[in-house]
Design a protein around this motif. Structure first.
Motif, PDB file in Angstrom:
ATOM      1  N   UNK A 250       5.139 -22.203 -27.917  1.00 55.42           N
ATOM      2  CA  UNK A 250       5.995 -21.016 -28.119  1.00 55.42           C
ATOM      3  C   UNK A 250       6.353 -20.856 -29.605  1.00 55.42           C
ATOM      4  N   UNK A 251       6.760 -21.956 -30.215  1.00 57.97           N
ATOM      5  CA  UNK A 251       7.159 -21.877 -31.630  1.00 57.97           C
ATOM      6  C   UNK A 251       5.968 -21.594 -32.536  1.00 57.97           C
ATOM      7  N   UNK A 252       4.832 -22.221 -32.252  1.00 59.79           N
ATOM      8  CA  UNK A 252       3.656 -22.006 -33.101  1.00 59.79           C
ATOM      9  C   UNK A 252       3.093 -20.599 -32.930  1.00 59.79           C
ATOM     10  N   UNK A 253       3.237 -20.048 -31.718  1.00 65.00           N
ATOM     11  CA  UNK A 253       2.789 -18.672 -31.488  1.00 65.00           C
ATOM     12  C   UNK A 253       3.639 -17.691 -32.292  1.00 65.00           C
ATOM     13  N   UNK A 254       4.933 -17.929 -32.305  1.00 68.15           N
ATOM     14  CA  UNK A 254       5.831 -17.078 -33.083  1.00 68.15           C
ATOM     15  C   UNK A 254       5.555 -17.240 -34.588  1.00 68.15           C
ATOM     16  N   UNK A 255       5.269 -18.451 -35.023  1.00 67.38           N
ATOM     17  CA  UNK A 255       4.943 -18.689 -36.440  1.00 67.38           C
ATOM     18  C   UNK A 255       3.674 -17.949 -36.842  1.00 67.38           C
ATOM     19  N   UNK A 256       2.707 -17.905 -35.901  1.00 68.15           N
ATOM     20  CA  UNK A 256       1.455 -17.198 -36.182  1.00 68.15           C
ATOM     21  C   UNK A 256       1.702 -15.696 -36.307  1.00 68.15           C
TER      22      UNK A 256
ATOM     23  N   UNK B 253      15.068 -19.704 -36.749  1.00 66.35           N
ATOM     24  CA  UNK B 253      15.245 -20.057 -35.320  1.00 66.35           C
ATOM     25  C   UNK B 253      14.421 -21.267 -34.908  1.00 66.35           C
ATOM     26  N   UNK B 254      13.651 -21.848 -35.817  1.00 67.25           N
ATOM     27  CA  UNK B 254      12.839 -23.018 -35.491  1.00 67.25           C
ATOM     28  C   UNK B 254      13.704 -24.263 -35.410  1.00 67.25           C
ATOM     29  N   UNK B 255      13.281 -25.245 -34.620  1.00 61.88           N
ATOM     30  CA  UNK B 255      13.985 -26.536 -34.613  1.00 61.88           C
ATOM     31  C   UNK B 255      14.035 -27.112 -36.024  1.00 61.88           C
ATOM     32  N   UNK B 256      15.035 -27.917 -36.306  1.00 60.95           N
ATOM     33  CA  UNK B 256      15.265 -28.398 -37.667  1.00 60.95           C
ATOM     34  C   UNK B 256      14.056 -29.150 -38.224  1.00 60.95           C
ATOM     35  N   UNK B 257      13.438 -30.005 -37.392  1.00 66.30           N
ATOM     36  CA  UNK B 257      12.294 -30.791 -37.873  1.00 66.30           C
ATOM     37  C   UNK B 257      11.120 -29.895 -38.218  1.00 66.30           C
ATOM     38  N   UNK B 258      10.880 -28.876 -37.388  1.00 61.85           N
ATOM     39  CA  UNK B 258       9.762 -27.949 -37.623  1.00 61.85           C
ATOM     40  C   UNK B 258      10.035 -27.062 -38.840  1.00 61.85           C
ATOM     41  N   UNK B 259      11.284 -26.658 -38.951  1.00 65.25           N
ATOM     42  CA  UNK B 259      11.687 -25.810 -40.092  1.00 65.25           C
ATOM     43  C   UNK B 259      11.515 -26.554 -41.413  1.00 65.25           C
TER      44      UNK B 259
ATOM     45  N   UNK C 216       4.406 -14.282 -37.186  1.00 63.89           N
ATOM     46  CA  UNK C 216       5.239 -14.013 -38.366  1.00 63.89           C
ATOM     47  C   UNK C 216       4.479 -14.265 -39.675  1.00 63.89           C
ATOM     48  N   UNK C 217       3.266 -14.833 -39.561  1.00 64.19           N
ATOM     49  CA  UNK C 217       2.481 -15.102 -40.757  1.00 64.19           C
ATOM     50  C   UNK C 217       2.798 -16.421 -41.415  1.00 64.19           C
ATOM     51  N   UNK C 218       3.624 -17.262 -40.725  1.00 68.41           N
ATOM     52  CA  UNK C 218       3.938 -18.581 -41.276  1.00 68.41           C
ATOM     53  C   UNK C 218       2.798 -19.573 -41.049  1.00 68.41           C
ATOM     54  N   UNK C 219       1.967 -19.275 -40.065  1.00 61.20           N
ATOM     55  CA  UNK C 219       0.889 -20.203 -39.701  1.00 61.20           C
ATOM     56  C   UNK C 219      -0.392 -19.413 -39.443  1.00 61.20           C
ATOM     57  N   UNK C 220      -1.482 -19.928 -40.005  1.00 60.37           N
ATOM     58  CA  UNK C 220      -2.791 -19.316 -39.810  1.00 60.37           C
ATOM     59  C   UNK C 220      -3.615 -20.259 -38.954  1.00 60.37           C
TER      60      UNK C 220
END
Length: 365
Positions: free
Chosen positions: A336-342, A305-311, A344-348
């Motif tokens: 919003x996207x970075x919070x969701x990534x955090x 669900x992330x924007x293409x560039x971020x994905x 989900x464990x995609x970002x620390x």
């Protein structure tokens, strides 16, 4: 100087009878007949000797009575008593000569020449087996007796195997045979066929002892251990064991071939990747529950669900591209996207303070 062998003349061995045996007569039957004949003759002479000794004892008593009578008798009577005494002495001497002849004629067998000087019973105390051995599962058993199992698997002679099993009766167990069977299979898969054959032989020895114990209704394998190795001393039984080793080794080779083919197919079907440490790792598909990040979100769903560039930045692990993608989007959307990534464990966040967080801060200014 000549040697006198006459002292051996009265020694009889059953094999001596073979010289007089006719070729058409069974030797064992002939020996038995000759033995019975000697025993019958020996019994007759023993009875005759006992009879003569009885007569001598009787005459000696009579002579003692005559001597007492001669003390109080007259001269004429003494002469008659003296004559009787002389006759008795002559009769005794004659019997003694016959007794001596019987003694000299007696034939002795090796059994009669030997006698027990001291008799005793020595009881060896058997090594006690661990009381909890039957409660151990396979892994626990191997862990406890691994060194002994490895040592036994490398023994090359029946005598060494017998001695080792006597000293270590805990190896007479189904887990031991299982260990040896798996070891033989591993050795063949590694190309060590000679070692595999040795292990197979050790496996069969243990398995045969266990099978004999069950078939004979015994509770302790040690009861059949010695009889089993005694049978192996015969050429026929030893050849039978070697034939069984050859047959079982072929089965191990066939099974090892199948296992190697299965392993090759599994290796072909596995999806692997090279990690940062240079090692090869296998892709393992996780369930959704197993994939959940620390915030309760599925990283795959979040990534899609992330924007293409971020994905693309996350997939390529490109920090510069990640910072650029965040700068190009509104602050609230980026947060919003970075919070969701955090979640989900995609970002620390603790590791990315100098990366995406800085990029977001710069954009807010």
């Amino acid at each position: 100087m000549s040697l006198n062998y006459s002292k051996w003349d009265n020694i009889v061995c059953s094999s001596d009878d073979d010289d007089d045996c006719h070729p058409n007569i069974d030797k064992k039957l002939w020996r038995r007949l000759m033995k019975e004949k000697r025993q019958q003759k020996a019994a007759e002479e023993a009875a005759r000797k006992k009879e003569l000794e009885g007569f001598n004892e009787k005459d000696k008593k009579t002579m003692a009575e005559l001597k007492e009578q001669m003390k109080t008798s007259e001269e004429k009577t003494k002469a008659e008593l003296k004559k009787k005494e002389e006759n008795l002495i002559a009769a005794i001497k004659k019997r003694d000569r016959e007794i001596l002849a019987i003694t000299r004629r007696k034939k002795y067998t090796p059994e009669e020449m030997c006698h027990v000087v001291d008799e005793r019973t020595v009881v060896n105390s058997e090594k006690k087996i661990d009381t909890d051995i039957n409660k151990l599962d396979y892994e626990e058993y191997v862990k406890r007796y691994e060194k002994k199992l490895e040592t036994y698997s490398k023994l090359t002679t029946e005598s060494l195997s017998q001695g080792f099993l006597i000293k270590n009766p805990e190896l007479l167990h189904e887990h031991c045979s299982g260990f040896l069977l798996l070891k033989a299979l591993d050795q063949e898969m590694e190309g060590h066929s000679d070692d595999m054959r040795k292990t197979v032989k050790q496996y069969l020895i243990v398995q045969y002892v266990l099978d004999l114990t069950k078939s004979m209704g015994k509770s302790d394998p040690r009861e059949v251990l010695m009889p089993f190795f005694k049978k192996l001393e015969t050429h026929e039984k030893m050849q039978g064991l070697n034939d069984e080793v050859d047959s079982f080794a072929e089965k191990i080779k066939a099974r090892a071939k199948v296992k190697l083919e299965e392993r090759a197919k599994e290796r072909e079907n596995k999806k692997t990747f090279i990690g940062e440490d240079g090692k090869e790792y296998e892709y393992v598909e996780l369930t959704k529950e197993e994939r959940m990040g620390p915030g309760g979100l599925d990283p795959i769903e979040v990534l899609e669900t992330l924007p293409e560039s971020l994905k693309n930045a996350f997939e390529e692990k490109d920090m510069m591209a990640l910072q650029k993608a965040i700068r190009e989007m509104p602050v609230e959307e980026a947060k919003h996207h970075m919070d969701r990534c955090t979640k989900a464990g995609l970002w620390n966040p603790s590791e990315g303070e100098s990366g995406a967080e800085t990029a977001t801060a710069d954009e807010s200014k």
